[in-house]
Design an enzyme around this catalytic site. Sequence first.
Site, PDB file in Angstrom:
ATOM      1  N   ASP A 135       0.860  -1.177   0.000  1.00  0.00           N
ATOM      2  CA  ASP A 135       0.000   0.000   0.000  1.00  0.00           C
ATOM      3  C   ASP A 135       0.898   1.230   0.000  1.00  0.00           C
ATOM      4  O   ASP A 135       1.974   1.228   0.601  1.00  0.00           O
ATOM      5  CB  ASP A 135      -0.982   0.000   1.174  1.00  0.00           C
ATOM      6  CG  ASP A 135      -0.311  -0.016   2.526  1.00  0.00           C
ATOM      7  OD1 ASP A 135      -0.134   1.072   3.117  1.00  0.00           O
ATOM      8  OD2 ASP A 135       0.024  -1.117   3.011  1.00  0.00           O
ATOM      9  N   GLU A 222      -8.485   4.379  12.390  1.00  0.00           N
ATOM     10  CA  GLU A 222      -7.495   4.242  13.456  1.00  0.00           C
ATOM     11  C   GLU A 222      -7.453   5.537  14.253  1.00  0.00           C
ATOM     12  O   GLU A 222      -7.991   6.562  13.834  1.00  0.00           O
ATOM     13  CB  GLU A 222      -6.118   3.905  12.866  1.00  0.00           C
ATOM     14  CG  GLU A 222      -5.665   4.823  11.733  1.00  0.00           C
ATOM     15  CD  GLU A 222      -4.392   4.318  11.064  1.00  0.00           C
ATOM     16  OE1 GLU A 222      -3.356   4.264  11.750  1.00  0.00           O
ATOM     17  OE2 GLU A 222      -4.445   3.993   9.875  1.00  0.00           O
TER      18      GLU A 222
END
Length: 336
Positions: A135, A222
């Site tokens: 990623d 997150e």
Amino acid sequence: MRLLVLSVALLACVSMAGCASNSNPVAALSIKPSAETTSSVSKSAPVPAVEVGESAIKGGQETLAWAGAMPATHAFDAMTETQAVVPEEKPARGLLNMSRPLPKRSRVYSQQFRDAHPINFGKRAPKHYQVHGVDVSRWQGNIDWARLRTQGANFAYIKATDGGDHIDPMFRKNWDGAKAAGLKRGAYHFFYWCRTGAEQADWFIRNVPRDPDALPPVIDVEWNGQSKCKKRPSRAVVLEKMKAFMDKLERHYGKRPIIYTAPDFYEDNLTGELKDYPFWLRSVAAHPSVRYPNRRWVFWQYSGSGLSHGVDGRIDLNVFAGSEDEWHNWLAGQSS
């Protein structure tokens, strides 16, 4: 006279029996099909019933949102944002689009990555998985996607958007470059807790093209101590915001979003929740089964300090949960 009548009746009975015995049994049992149709599930890929978040269309091709204005935010007439944005129907998931040919299997390259901070994961190490990927965001700079692919990047998730007003400046270049190099690629959104889920969904939809061959979109949830937004909502509010965002994306792209998360946020908000969603789990010191007991996952991010030809500096490394065959089957199920 009575004898004559009985003889005629007997002859007539024999004649009728003969006709019946000589008739075609298939023709006798054949019944024309009913004009009624069942309400069985369509085998075609899901098609959104309503367009949610307008896309700029130019010359038959979708263009990215930085070329146009931001869509108007939704008016909320209730106390909770989900009441205003949750679609009435969700598209069926995992169905193959039978009107399109099955995608050609792309080559899966064995990983040749290195790690600046290698970890001993024991018997369930990342190297035992067959399909690896990465990623990326602006922090990887200019990527040689063709080289990166041959090093084992069979898929890439690319940073697209944050919140409701920020786009990664390298998104468009990375999005095009990854596809040109033959990687399976998808986009992810970093969720901002000071905005509504609906606003953020509109921003993502406006900036990420609807490509039937793309991987499902990802919501990155997150706690971020470096964010200007210092809010840490309750579990109920977190789930409400996430659902509002994910429902709109699923309606628009026809694919159920994947949830990316880290151990601390997961423990606070997602333990035992959202069991019908796929997960992408960060676990850089142990196998996901240790950090996320009883949670099934599709992707595992096992390193934030990967090294590879084709990219300067460090890069996040990931694996797909299944075998190479299962990877191709999963991709076929995501085609829409």
